[in-house]
Design a protein around this motif. Sequence first.
Motif, PDB file in Angstrom:
ATOM      1  N   GLU A  42      -8.273 -30.452 -28.400  1.00 48.84           N
ATOM      2  CA  GLU A  42      -9.249 -31.461 -27.966  1.00 48.84           C
ATOM      3  C   GLU A  42      -9.949 -31.131 -26.650  1.00 48.84           C
ATOM      4  N   PRO A  43      -9.246 -30.694 -25.593  1.00 50.62           N
ATOM      5  CA  PRO A  43      -9.971 -30.368 -24.351  1.00 50.62           C
ATOM      6  C   PRO A  43     -10.995 -29.250 -24.547  1.00 50.62           C
ATOM      7  N   ALA A  44     -10.661 -28.239 -25.320  1.00 49.52           N
ATOM      8  CA  ALA A  44     -11.590 -27.142 -25.586  1.00 49.52           C
ATOM      9  C   ALA A  44     -12.770 -27.623 -26.438  1.00 49.52           C
ATOM     10  N   PHE A  45     -12.500 -28.540 -27.377  1.00 51.34           N
ATOM     11  CA  PHE A  45     -13.562 -29.118 -28.199  1.00 51.34           C
ATOM     12  C   PHE A  45     -14.562 -29.862 -27.321  1.00 51.34           C
ATOM     13  N   GLU A  46     -14.059 -30.678 -26.403  1.00 49.37           N
ATOM     14  CA  GLU A  46     -14.945 -31.439 -25.509  1.00 49.37           C
ATOM     15  C   GLU A  46     -15.793 -30.490 -24.661  1.00 49.37           C
ATOM     16  N   GLU A  47     -15.189 -29.431 -24.157  1.00 44.77           N
ATOM     17  CA  GLU A  47     -15.922 -28.445 -23.360  1.00 44.77           C
ATOM     18  C   GLU A  47     -16.958 -27.722 -24.213  1.00 44.77           C
ATOM     19  N   PHE A  48     -16.579 -27.352 -25.436  1.00 45.74           N
ATOM     20  CA  PHE A  48     -17.481 -26.688 -26.372  1.00 45.74           C
ATOM     21  C   PHE A  48     -18.711 -27.558 -26.620  1.00 45.74           C
ATOM     22  N   CYS A  49     -18.491 -28.843 -26.888  1.00 50.44           N
ATOM     23  CA  CYS A  49     -19.594 -29.770 -27.167  1.00 50.44           C
ATOM     24  C   CYS A  49     -20.518 -29.910 -25.963  1.00 50.44           C
ATOM     25  N   ALA A  50     -19.934 -30.003 -24.773  1.00 48.45           N
ATOM     26  CA  ALA A  50     -20.743 -30.131 -23.560  1.00 48.45           C
ATOM     27  C   ALA A  50     -21.538 -28.858 -23.295  1.00 48.45           C
ATOM     28  N   THR A  51     -20.909 -27.717 -23.454  1.00 50.77           N
ATOM     29  CA  THR A  51     -21.576 -26.442 -23.197  1.00 50.77           C
ATOM     30  C   THR A  51     -22.774 -26.242 -24.114  1.00 50.77           C
ATOM     31  N   HIS A  52     -22.612 -26.605 -25.386  1.00 51.01           N
ATOM     32  CA  HIS A  52     -23.683 -26.394 -26.372  1.00 51.01           C
ATOM     33  C   HIS A  52     -24.574 -27.614 -26.551  1.00 51.01           C
ATOM     34  N   ARG A  53     -24.306 -28.654 -25.768  1.00 53.59           N
ATOM     35  CA  ARG A  53     -25.122 -29.886 -25.817  1.00 53.59           C
ATOM     36  C   ARG A  53     -25.322 -30.346 -27.258  1.00 53.59           C
ATOM     37  N   VAL A  54     -24.219 -30.479 -27.958  1.00 52.13           N
ATOM     38  CA  VAL A  54     -24.289 -30.814 -29.379  1.00 52.13           C
ATOM     39  C   VAL A  54     -24.707 -32.257 -29.593  1.00 52.13           C
ATOM     40  N   ARG A  55     -25.240 -32.489 -30.760  1.00 44.93           N
ATOM     41  CA  ARG A  55     -25.488 -33.852 -31.227  1.00 44.93           C
ATOM     42  C   ARG A  55     -24.486 -34.102 -32.341  1.00 44.93           C
ATOM     43  N   HIS A  56     -23.703 -35.161 -32.196  1.00 46.04           N
ATOM     44  CA  HIS A  56     -22.730 -35.523 -33.220  1.00 46.04           C
ATOM     45  C   HIS A  56     -23.472 -36.215 -34.360  1.00 46.04           C
ATOM     46  N   LEU A  57     -23.223 -35.769 -35.573  1.00 45.48           N
ATOM     47  CA  LEU A  57     -23.891 -36.346 -36.738  1.00 45.48           C
ATOM     48  C   LEU A  57     -23.348 -37.738 -37.026  1.00 45.48           C
ATOM     49  N   SER A  58     -24.226 -38.638 -37.416  1.00 38.97           N
ATOM     50  CA  SER A  58     -23.839 -40.007 -37.746  1.00 38.97           C
ATOM     51  C   SER A  58     -23.179 -40.061 -39.121  1.00 38.97           C
ATOM     52  N   ALA A  59     -22.535 -41.174 -39.405  1.00 41.31           N
ATOM     53  CA  ALA A  59     -21.908 -41.374 -40.718  1.00 41.31           C
ATOM     54  C   ALA A  59     -22.959 -41.299 -41.830  1.00 41.31           C
ATOM     55  N   GLU A  60     -24.147 -41.835 -41.578  1.00 40.08           N
ATOM     56  CA  GLU A  60     -25.221 -41.810 -42.569  1.00 40.08           C
ATOM     57  C   GLU A  60     -25.688 -40.377 -42.832  1.00 40.08           C
ATOM     58  N   GLU A  61     -25.812 -39.592 -41.783  1.00 44.06           N
ATOM     59  CA  GLU A  61     -26.215 -38.195 -41.956  1.00 44.06           C
ATOM     60  C   GLU A  61     -25.156 -37.416 -42.726  1.00 44.06           C
ATOM     61  N   CYS A  62     -23.893 -37.677 -42.432  1.00 40.48           N
ATOM     62  CA  CYS A  62     -22.805 -37.005 -43.138  1.00 40.48           C
ATOM     63  C   CYS A  62     -22.785 -37.381 -44.613  1.00 40.48           C
ATOM     64  N   ALA A  63     -23.025 -38.651 -44.916  1.00 42.40           N
ATOM     65  CA  ALA A  63     -23.055 -39.099 -46.311  1.00 42.40           C
ATOM     66  C   ALA A  63     -24.194 -38.434 -47.065  1.00 42.40           C
ATOM     67  N   ARG A  64     -25.351 -38.302 -46.423  1.00 38.91           N
ATOM     68  CA  ARG A  64     -26.493 -37.643 -47.060  1.00 38.91           C
ATOM     69  C   ARG A  64     -26.171 -36.173 -47.329  1.00 38.91           C
ATOM     70  N   MET A  65     -25.542 -35.533 -46.356  1.00 33.31           N
ATOM     71  CA  MET A  65     -25.189 -34.129 -46.531  1.00 33.31           C
ATOM     72  C   MET A  65     -24.160 -33.952 -47.641  1.00 33.31           C
TER      73      MET A  65
END
Length: 81
Positions: A42-65
């Motif tokens: 989890e700590p590495a995941f949080e750092e990874f997300c911050a470093t790459h400035r990710v956008r977390h996909l919404s539940a609706e986007e995941c359902a469409r995918m």
Amino acid sequence: LVRPPLAQPCFVRVRERRGDGFIEFDFAIGDPDLTVELILPEPAFEEFCATHRVRHLSAEECARMDADQAKWQYGQAGLTE
């Protein structure tokens, strides 16, 4: 080591937050439909997300995918067998 963010948008879809502290997730650059599966503590995941400035996909986007993936895998949207 601090890396500059990627030029294209980055996306994350969390698949599972495991009891052992690891997070399984999909990561995409540019197109949220083209992903790689990754797992990080989890700590590495949080750092990874911050470093790459990710956008977390919404539940609706995941359902469409998921529906689109089923269409390609099974020939019809929503058909799973």
